[in-house]
Design a protein around this motif. Structure first.
Motif, short mmCIF file in Angstrom:
data_model
loop_
_atom_site.label_atom_id
_atom_site.label_comp_id
_atom_site.label_asym_id
_atom_site.label_seq_id
_atom_site.Cartn_x
_atom_site.Cartn_y
_atom_site.Cartn_z
N HIS B 160 -21.50 4.69 8.39
CA HIS B 160 -21.59 5.80 9.35
C HIS B 160 -22.76 5.61 10.32
N TRP B 188 -12.63 3.84 12.15
CA TRP B 188 -13.52 4.90 11.67
C TRP B 188 -12.93 6.28 11.93
N ASN B 193 -13.18 10.26 10.31
CA ASN B 193 -14.63 10.40 10.48
C ASN B 193 -14.98 10.60 11.95
N TYR B 195 -17.26 10.17 15.33
CA TYR B 195 -18.23 9.23 15.88
C TYR B 195 -19.52 9.97 16.26
N ARG B 197 -21.65 13.58 15.80
CA ARG B 197 -21.73 14.74 14.90
C ARG B 197 -22.67 15.80 15.46
#
Lengths: 94, 201
Positions: B160, B188, B193, B195, B197
């Motif tokens: 991550h 990803w 998930n 990219y 956040r």
């Protein structure tokens, strides 16, 4: 001598030691709970900072201090801006 | 990217400090020379700040008050809308909140909420950063092949962390805007998930 040496990068500083001492230092740091990256072929080891140490510092909410150069090589320290509000921005060309 | 905001708010006891997580000062130079910033514009080839603040991508911003305390933890914000068509993130929302805080019109997050929103590093992530640190040292010393092995290991440990996975691409001879990046990003995001956040508030 130089090609027989071993480099230990600890706290960002690289020191040249004898291979046996380098391996011993890496083992000791690992024993103390620090992350260690080691490359026997390149005769180098990097001793990092444990997650617990970083987590404690961040959870204290004291902004971790650092000193870094600008393009002209002039050093700047974050805490020299104490007394001002700071927007810290990390970016990159990639 | 940030110079206009710095100019606008500097009279309120405020400064911007930018840090480039780039492989060399030369990689960051065109950006800095184009922006002509009046604020400190620093170079962090060894990702010191990413390690200290547990940053995993760029841009990452942090608000620090006049006492040197974090009052908004790692968040995603852009200084302008230059990349809005790619990122979907607008500059205005963060700029509005920043303005209100700097001018003293709005309180920042409480200490409790700030802690709740902080992401703290794991042991595996710090191991990844040690692998990055060794790789970076090897790269600086002209041992690019060995460096790449440690960068790849770091990326496996912290999938991550794009300061590692994407940030090391230029040191592995990979175009960080090219097909290998797009493939990584696709895999990803397809796995659910994000990219970027951004904080929820």
């Amino acid at each position: 001598m130089a090609e027989l040496g071993f480099t230990v990068i600890d706290d960002g500083r690289a020191v040249e030691v004898a291979p046996a001492e380098g391996v011993e230092r890496a083992r000791h740091a690992q024993g103390a709970g620090r992350p260690v990256a080691i490359d026997p072929d390149e005769r180098a080891a990097y001793l990092g900072v444990a997650a617990s140490v970083r987590a404690r510092a961040l959870a204290s909410l004291e902004a971790p201090d650092f000193t870094l150069p600008d393009l002209d090589g002039r050093l700047h320290t974050l805490s020299n801006h104490r007394g001002k509000k700071v927007l810290l921005v990390a970016y990159a060309s990639w | 990217m940030w110079q206009a905001t710095h100019e606008e708010l500097r009279g309120f006891g405020f400064t911007i400090v930018t840090v480039a997580l780039d492989k060399s000062p030369e990689a960051a130079r065109p950006w800095i020379e184009a922006a002509k910033p009046a604020h400190p514009s620093l170079i962090d080839t060894r990702h010191v700040v990413a390690d200290l603040y547990n940053m995993v991508n760029v841009p990452t911003i942090v608000w620090i008050d006049a006492r040197g305390r974090i009052v908004r933890p790692n968040d995603v914000a852009f200084g302008t809308d230059t990349f809005k068509h790619i990122t979907g993130l607008e500059a205005a929302k963060h700029l509005g909140a920043l303005r209100a805080w700097v001018r003293g019109e709005a309180a920042p997050l409480s200490e409790g909420r700030t802690r709740e929103l902080q992401a703290l590093p794991t042991e595996t992530h710090q191991q990844a950063r040690a692998e990055f640190g060794l790789g970076q040292w090897l790269f600086e010393h002209g041992r690019a092949e060995a460096a790449a092995r440690h960068f790849e290991r770091a990326g496996e440990l912290a999938p991550h962390d794009f300061t590692i996975r994407r940030g090391t691409m230029p040191m592995r001879g990979i175009d960080p805007m090219g097909p290998e990046f797009r493939e990584m990003l696709g895999a990803w995001t397809k796995a659910g998930n994000p990219y970027y956040r951004p904080l929820p508030e």
